[in-house]
Design a protein around this motif. Structure first.
Motif, PDB file in Angstrom:
ATOM      1  N   ILE A  65       0.700  -0.801   0.563  1.00  0.00           N
ATOM      2  CA  ILE A  65       0.015   0.210  -0.241  1.00  0.00           C
ATOM      3  C   ILE A  65       0.918   0.969   0.300  1.00  0.00           C
ATOM      4  O   ILE A  65       1.793   1.509   0.964  1.00  0.00           O
ATOM      5  N   PHE A  66       0.779   2.384  -1.130  1.00  0.00           N
ATOM      6  CA  PHE A  66       1.750   3.276  -0.950  1.00  0.00           C
ATOM      7  C   PHE A  66       0.705   4.477  -0.679  1.00  0.00           C
ATOM      8  O   PHE A  66      -0.390   5.124  -1.064  1.00  0.00           O
ATOM      9  N   GLN A  67       1.071   5.394   0.105  1.00  0.00           N
ATOM     10  CA  GLN A  67       0.164   6.753   0.496  1.00  0.00           C
ATOM     11  C   GLN A  67       0.963   7.943  -0.004  1.00  0.00           C
ATOM     12  O   GLN A  67       1.993   7.957   0.876  1.00  0.00           O
ATOM     13  N   LEU A  68       0.796   8.169  -1.225  1.00  0.00           N
ATOM     14  CA  LEU A  68       2.053   9.124  -1.589  1.00  0.00           C
ATOM     15  C   LEU A  68       1.808  10.657  -1.286  1.00  0.00           C
ATOM     16  O   LEU A  68       0.417  11.008  -0.611  1.00  0.00           O
ATOM     17  N   ASP A  69       2.809  10.786  -1.096  1.00  0.00           N
ATOM     18  CA  ASP A  69       3.516  12.408  -0.702  1.00  0.00           C
ATOM     19  C   ASP A  69       3.110  13.315  -1.445  1.00  0.00           C
ATOM     20  O   ASP A  69       3.810  13.045  -2.694  1.00  0.00           O
ATOM     21  N   TRP A  70       2.540  14.827  -1.253  1.00  0.00           N
ATOM     22  CA  TRP A  70       2.723  15.690  -2.658  1.00  0.00           C
ATOM     23  C   TRP A  70       3.341  16.779  -1.743  1.00  0.00           C
ATOM     24  O   TRP A  70       2.976  17.707  -2.651  1.00  0.00           O
ATOM     25  N   GLY A  71       3.803  16.621  -1.288  1.00  0.00           N
ATOM     26  CA  GLY A  71       4.914  17.818  -0.569  1.00  0.00           C
ATOM     27  C   GLY A  71       3.388  18.341  -0.053  1.00  0.00           C
ATOM     28  O   GLY A  71       2.758  18.429   0.971  1.00  0.00           O
ATOM     29  N   ARG A  72       3.836  20.289  -0.083  1.00  0.00           N
ATOM     30  CA  ARG A  72       2.641  21.177   0.119  1.00  0.00           C
ATOM     31  C   ARG A  72       1.497  20.851  -0.169  1.00  0.00           C
ATOM     32  O   ARG A  72       0.542  21.847   0.887  1.00  0.00           O
ATOM     33  N   LEU A  73       0.917  20.528  -0.251  1.00  0.00           N
ATOM     34  CA  LEU A  73      -0.733  20.000  -1.213  1.00  0.00           C
ATOM     35  C   LEU A  73      -1.545  18.807  -0.884  1.00  0.00           C
ATOM     36  O   LEU A  73      -2.537  18.569  -0.886  1.00  0.00           O
ATOM     37  N   ALA A 109      -8.978   8.806   3.227  1.00  0.00           N
ATOM     38  CA  ALA A 109      -7.567   8.298   2.491  1.00  0.00           C
ATOM     39  C   ALA A 109      -7.526   7.181   3.614  1.00  0.00           C
ATOM     40  O   ALA A 109      -7.082   6.500   3.425  1.00  0.00           O
ATOM     41  N   ARG A 110      -7.444   8.102   4.873  1.00  0.00           N
ATOM     42  CA  ARG A 110      -6.871   6.666   6.029  1.00  0.00           C
ATOM     43  C   ARG A 110      -7.312   6.069   6.565  1.00  0.00           C
ATOM     44  O   ARG A 110      -7.522   4.352   6.761  1.00  0.00           O
ATOM     45  N   GLY A 111      -9.072   6.184   6.317  1.00  0.00           N
ATOM     46  CA  GLY A 111      -9.629   4.892   6.271  1.00  0.00           C
ATOM     47  C   GLY A 111      -9.705   4.326   5.195  1.00  0.00           C
ATOM     48  O   GLY A 111      -9.542   2.752   5.307  1.00  0.00           O
ATOM     49  N   ALA A 112      -9.660   4.096   4.202  1.00  0.00           N
ATOM     50  CA  ALA A 112      -9.478   3.402   2.607  1.00  0.00           C
ATOM     51  C   ALA A 112      -8.418   2.665   3.033  1.00  0.00           C
ATOM     52  O   ALA A 112      -8.234   1.084   3.473  1.00  0.00           O
ATOM     53  N   VAL A 113      -7.049   2.655   3.670  1.00  0.00           N
ATOM     54  CA  VAL A 113      -5.683   2.605   3.957  1.00  0.00           C
ATOM     55  C   VAL A 113      -6.069   1.056   4.987  1.00  0.00           C
ATOM     56  O   VAL A 113      -5.549   0.369   4.793  1.00  0.00           O
ATOM     57  N   SER A 114      -6.484   1.415   6.090  1.00  0.00           N
ATOM     58  CA  SER A 114      -7.352   0.419   7.133  1.00  0.00           C
ATOM     59  C   SER A 114      -7.786  -0.718   6.462  1.00  0.00           C
ATOM     60  O   SER A 114      -7.257  -1.618   7.119  1.00  0.00           O
ATOM     61  N   ILE A 115      -8.777  -0.410   5.800  1.00  0.00           N
ATOM     62  CA  ILE A 115      -9.374  -1.237   5.730  1.00  0.00           C
ATOM     63  C   ILE A 115      -8.663  -2.145   4.766  1.00  0.00           C
ATOM     64  O   ILE A 115      -8.924  -3.643   4.375  1.00  0.00           O
ATOM     65  N   LEU A 116      -7.994  -1.802   3.320  1.00  0.00           N
ATOM     66  CA  LEU A 116      -6.935  -2.163   2.490  1.00  0.00           C
ATOM     67  C   LEU A 116      -6.258  -3.312   3.285  1.00  0.00           C
ATOM     68  O   LEU A 116      -5.519  -4.940   3.626  1.00  0.00           O
ATOM     69  N   LYS A 117      -5.305  -3.188   4.936  1.00  0.00           N
ATOM     70  CA  LYS A 117      -5.169  -3.705   5.874  1.00  0.00           C
ATOM     71  C   LYS A 117      -5.241  -4.546   6.493  1.00  0.00           C
ATOM     72  O   LYS A 117      -4.591  -5.350   6.117  1.00  0.00           O
ATOM     73  N   GLY A 126     -20.322   1.343   1.297  1.00  0.00           N
ATOM     74  CA  GLY A 126     -19.354   2.494   2.565  1.00  0.00           C
ATOM     75  C   GLY A 126     -18.007   3.184   1.278  1.00  0.00           C
ATOM     76  O   GLY A 126     -17.785   2.082   0.669  1.00  0.00           O
ATOM     77  N   SER A 127     -18.324   4.365   1.272  1.00  0.00           N
ATOM     78  CA  SER A 127     -17.173   4.689   0.024  1.00  0.00           C
ATOM     79  C   SER A 127     -16.108   4.087   0.591  1.00  0.00           C
ATOM     80  O   SER A 127     -15.345   3.875  -0.277  1.00  0.00           O
ATOM     81  N   THR A 128     -15.454   3.751   1.955  1.00  0.00           N
ATOM     82  CA  THR A 128     -13.788   3.458   2.152  1.00  0.00           C
ATOM     83  C   THR A 128     -13.666   1.808   1.946  1.00  0.00           C
ATOM     84  O   THR A 128     -12.574   1.864   1.584  1.00  0.00           O
ATOM     85  N   MET A 129     -14.816   1.118   2.348  1.00  0.00           N
ATOM     86  CA  MET A 129     -14.966  -0.092   2.180  1.00  0.00           C
ATOM     87  C   MET A 129     -14.689  -0.635   0.154  1.00  0.00           C
ATOM     88  O   MET A 129     -14.315  -1.638   0.018  1.00  0.00           O
TER      89      MET A 129
END
Length: 389
Positions: free
Chosen positions: A8-16, A47-55, A87-90
């Motif tokens: 799982i990759f949570q992309l880093d977009w810097g200042r945004l 987004a963090r919720g989706a990451v948790s469900i992916l895990k 549910g959106s995150t699921m």
């Protein structure tokens, strides 16, 4: 071919990064092949919720054969309990994994994904310039005055686009969100009309204009807006109302006769059933509708009811690549969404391969699978979670 690992990759977009945070998955097999998918929840909250469900979902596919994608999807639906509620995150998590598995299947036969979907129907995909009000350029700059709407619309047309999408209501003044949305005032209606009228005057009668209201209106205020903009020849209206109450959208379509589009907020094929006979366009997002497996069913449902399809595409280059493959094989495909986020260098450079429309048209990529993966720089700066058991 057996699945051995999910990354799982949570992309880093810097200042945004506070407003744009794509979540991408890589599903790997025991033979080393990697498939890519995206959870379509890069903006807003979740987004963090989706990451948790992916895990939680990832261990369910470890050890599964990639060719059993239907069985894997049914396992998600039948045995996770919450997938039977839209549910959106699921569904963002399910979608990411499902798309990655389809990517793997196509790579296994060394073919573009569209071949597994029945073959390519379109060599080129017409695209529209999506959300010019955000500045339509490398930097975001919310515009509010008609002359800026006209200027940016002309810029898009000069780049070859024959269709433009705009939200004329969300930015009331500066970056203030819409108020009094239940019944629009004459001043509000005039402000929105002037913005869209400036676009129409700038681009002429042959350019299609699409209106998106990000589900910020009610049925009565939407009626007001449709009536006010009618002289400007609007192609269709996207997400005028929240989709949580589909009966309101059905009633709006019947009362106004306007071409309505829905789908950005819908998850799972069943959620389209109350709407499908009354809308003109469905807009599922491969990153939250349930992935390729669900999108096939949604597209078939739409086609059976004489409804067009235009995928909602607002994500990383992974989302764009998957959409191009699906649309290439879709018989009721209408137009591709080229979101202004693709003009931002940080987002664009997060893909290993660079796909862009030329004169408003996408050439369908012919690399195996979805034909995209994260770039080394995107991977280097991402927050990474590996699940292998």
């Amino acid at each position: 071919m057996t699945i051995s690992r999910v990354t799982i990759f949570q992309l880093d977009w810097g200042r945004l990064s506070s407003i744009w945070h794509p979540v991408v998955v890589m599903v790997q097999t025991t033979t080393g092949q990697c498939g890519w998918g995206e959870a379509g929840i890069a903006y807003g909250t979740g987004a963090r919720g989706a990451v948790s469900i992916l895990k939680e979902l990832a261990p369910r596919i470890i050890g599964r054969n990639i060719w059993d994608s239907n069985a894997i999807w049914e396992d998600f639906y039948e045995h996770t309990f919450w997938a039977k509620n839209p549910g959106s995150t699921m569904y963002a998590a399910i979608s990411a994994l499902d798309t990655a598995i389809w990517d793997l299947k196509a790579q296994a036969i060394h073919q573009p994904l569209y071949q597994l979907l029945g073959g390519k129907l379109h060599d080129q995909l017409p695209a529209y310039a999506s959300h010019i009000e955000y500045g339509w350029g490398p930097f975001s700059r919310y515009v509010t005055v008609p002359r800026d709407f006209a200027r940016l619309a002309k810029r898009a047309v000069e780049q070859g686009y024959s269709a433009i999408k705009v939200d004329p209501i969300t930015q009331e003044r500066g970056q203030g969100l819409i108020h009094n949305r239940h019944l629009l005032s004459p001043a509000q209606l005039d402000r929105y009309y002037q913005r869209v009228a400036a676009i129409r005057q700038a681009v002429g009668p042959d350019v299609r204009i699409i209106i998106d209201c990000h589900a910020n209106l009610t049925r009565r205020s939407a009626q007001q807006l449709v009536q006010r903009l009618a002289p400007l020849g609007i192609d269709y209206y996207e997400e005028l109302l929240p989709s949580i109450d589909p009966a309101q959208t059905v009633r709006l379509a019947r009362e106004t006769g306007a071409n309505l589009a829905v789908g950005e907020h819908l998850t799972g094929p069943q959620t389209y059933l109350p709407l499908i006979k009354d809308v003109a366009m469905v807009q599922p997002d491969l990153g939250n509708c349930g992935g390729i497996t669900a999108a096939i069913k949604i597209a078939a449902l739409a086609e059976a009811n004489g409804v067009g399809l235009q995928l909602h595409v607002c994500g990383s280059p992974i989302a764009t690549a998957a959409a191009l493959q699906f649309e290439a094989a879709c018989s009721n495909f209408v137009i591709h969404e080229e979101h202004e986020i693709n003009l931002k260098d940080a987002n664009y450079q997060s893909g290993q391969y660079h796909y862009q429309p030329v004169n408003g048209q996408y050439q369908v990529p012919d690399r195996p699978g979805i034909g995209q993966e994260l770039s080394p720089i995107a991977i280097k700066h991402a927050q990474v979670t590996i699940i292998d058991k």
